[in-house]
Enzyme design. Sequence first.
Site, PDB file in Angstrom:
ATOM      1  N   ARG A  28       0.854  -0.739  -0.295  1.00 36.29           N
ATOM      2  CA  ARG A  28      -0.061   0.011   0.112  1.00 36.29           C
ATOM      3  C   ARG A  28       0.904   1.125  -0.442  1.00 36.29           C
ATOM      4  O   ARG A  28       2.066   1.447   0.842  1.00 36.29           O
ATOM      5  CB  ARG A  28      -1.146   0.045   1.026  1.00 36.29           C
ATOM      6  CG  ARG A  28      -1.907  -1.121   0.997  1.00 36.29           C
ATOM      7  CD  ARG A  28      -3.281  -0.896   2.302  1.00 36.29           C
ATOM      8  NE  ARG A  28      -3.516  -2.153   1.979  1.00 36.29           N
ATOM      9  CZ  ARG A  28      -4.649  -3.185   1.133  1.00 36.29           C
ATOM     10  NH1 ARG A  28      -5.299  -2.095   0.145  1.00 36.29           N
ATOM     11  NH2 ARG A  28      -5.092  -3.771   1.491  1.00 36.29           N
ATOM     12  N   ASP A  29       0.551   2.223  -0.544  1.00 38.57           N
ATOM     13  CA  ASP A  29       1.201   3.434  -1.278  1.00 38.57           C
ATOM     14  C   ASP A  29       0.667   4.790   0.200  1.00 38.57           C
ATOM     15  O   ASP A  29      -0.334   4.312   1.154  1.00 38.57           O
ATOM     16  CB  ASP A  29       1.218   4.224  -2.016  1.00 38.57           C
ATOM     17  CG  ASP A  29       1.370   5.348  -2.132  1.00 38.57           C
ATOM     18  OD1 ASP A  29       1.192   6.540  -1.337  1.00 38.57           O
ATOM     19  OD2 ASP A  29       1.245   5.758  -3.634  1.00 38.57           O
ATOM     20  N   ILE A  30       2.008   4.400   1.110  1.00 37.31           N
ATOM     21  CA  ILE A  30       2.360   5.044   2.423  1.00 37.31           C
ATOM     22  C   ILE A  30       1.549   6.503   2.232  1.00 37.31           C
ATOM     23  O   ILE A  30       0.747   7.496   3.245  1.00 37.31           O
ATOM     24  CB  ILE A  30       2.990   5.375   3.166  1.00 37.31           C
ATOM     25  CG1 ILE A  30       4.260   6.191   2.157  1.00 37.31           C
ATOM     26  CG2 ILE A  30       3.448   3.980   3.651  1.00 37.31           C
ATOM     27  CD1 ILE A  30       5.026   6.706   2.949  1.00 37.31           C
ATOM     28  N   ASN A  86       5.128   6.769 -13.585  1.00 40.59           N
ATOM     29  CA  ASN A  86       6.090   8.082 -13.696  1.00 40.59           C
ATOM     30  C   ASN A  86       6.678   7.680 -15.007  1.00 40.59           C
ATOM     31  O   ASN A  86       8.245   6.784 -13.843  1.00 40.59           O
ATOM     32  CB  ASN A  86       5.702   8.463 -12.322  1.00 40.59           C
ATOM     33  CG  ASN A  86       4.231   8.913 -12.041  1.00 40.59           C
ATOM     34  OD1 ASN A  86       3.277   8.683 -13.137  1.00 40.59           O
ATOM     35  ND2 ASN A  86       3.835   9.042 -10.168  1.00 40.59           N
ATOM     36  N   VAL A  95      10.890   7.581  -6.272  1.00 39.07           N
ATOM     37  CA  VAL A  95      11.562   6.604  -6.293  1.00 39.07           C
ATOM     38  C   VAL A  95      11.548   5.732  -7.795  1.00 39.07           C
ATOM     39  O   VAL A  95      10.911   5.732  -8.199  1.00 39.07           O
ATOM     40  CB  VAL A  95      10.629   6.090  -5.642  1.00 39.07           C
ATOM     41  CG1 VAL A  95      11.583   5.082  -5.104  1.00 39.07           C
ATOM     42  CG2 VAL A  95      10.173   6.351  -3.752  1.00 39.07           C
ATOM     43  N   HIS A  99       7.388   1.302 -10.813  1.00 38.33           N
ATOM     44  CA  HIS A  99       6.518   0.926  -9.693  1.00 38.33           C
ATOM     45  C   HIS A  99       5.269   1.420 -10.984  1.00 38.33           C
ATOM     46  O   HIS A  99       5.039   2.201 -10.905  1.00 38.33           O
ATOM     47  CB  HIS A  99       6.684   1.062  -8.521  1.00 38.33           C
ATOM     48  CG  HIS A  99       6.544   3.223  -8.304  1.00 38.33           C
ATOM     49  ND1 HIS A  99       7.343   3.220  -8.191  1.00 38.33           N
ATOM     50  CD2 HIS A  99       6.212   3.806  -7.631  1.00 38.33           C
ATOM     51  CE1 HIS A  99       7.544   4.657  -8.633  1.00 38.33           C
ATOM     52  NE2 HIS A  99       6.473   5.037  -8.003  1.00 38.33           N
ATOM     53  N   HIS A 101       1.013   2.061  -9.767  1.00 35.14           N
ATOM     54  CA  HIS A 101       0.554   2.826  -8.844  1.00 35.14           C
ATOM     55  C   HIS A 101      -1.425   1.896  -9.646  1.00 35.14           C
ATOM     56  O   HIS A 101      -1.482   2.111 -10.553  1.00 35.14           O
ATOM     57  CB  HIS A 101      -0.093   4.266  -9.106  1.00 35.14           C
ATOM     58  CG  HIS A 101       1.082   5.134  -8.374  1.00 35.14           C
ATOM     59  ND1 HIS A 101       1.177   6.142  -7.631  1.00 35.14           N
ATOM     60  CD2 HIS A 101       2.119   5.384  -9.077  1.00 35.14           C
ATOM     61  CE1 HIS A 101       2.673   6.115  -7.266  1.00 35.14           C
ATOM     62  NE2 HIS A 101       3.206   5.622  -8.328  1.00 35.14           N
TER      63      HIS A 101
END
Lengths: 113, 113
Positions: A28-30, A86, A95, A99, A101
């Site tokens: 999970r994205d923080i 991205n 980052v 990745h 999303h």
Amino acid sequence: MPCIFCEIGAGRVPADIVYSSPEVTAFRDINAQAPTHLLIIPNRHLVSIADLRPEDAPLLANLVSVANELARREGIADTGYRIVTNCGLNGGQTVPHLHLHLMGGRSMGWPPG
Amino acid sequence: MPCIFCEIGAGRVPADIVYSSPEVTAFRDINAQAPTHLLIIPNRHLVSIADLRPEDAPLLANLVSVANELARREGIADTGYRIVTNCGLNGGQTVPHLHLHLMGGRSMGWPPG
């Protein structure tokens, strides 16, 4: 400094992991921007989508397959979702480890950023 | 009604096409939301990213490879870009034929919709 996503993929840095395999990790994205907001990463370090080579086709398919599977598990497969990646500064990449999303659970607006 | 993106891929409906191959077509979004805003589609009809099967791995890799190549041609590879795909209603998908949005030429905001 080691790559934070490499560390998460290797299990050396904690994260709210929702999927783990030898090749792919999802967590999970923080800073979640939607009720479901997951990050899906290759455990192997690739800087961004621009780094993918033809021989990485199975890895890319695996990343997307995991995203689709997690959409089902999160209960957003039928309502719909958005997958975003991205690349670089204008893309908003924060980052430098590839990745995806996966976002859903609300109506995603347009434009996408 | 035939699928509009199938028709574009087959060359039966005009579009501002920037890339064409037997498997993949790319063209400018008619409602561009960034200086570069391209759509990359498989010519074969797939409803969305959720439709991809394991055997479609080479096609997916081809779509992403074309996106990366077009980013270079558009001069946004170094400044950065975002790739987005929408699936279903909450994802904001408006044409039920799988397409990647390639967007750049400006700083893309967050969240992505």
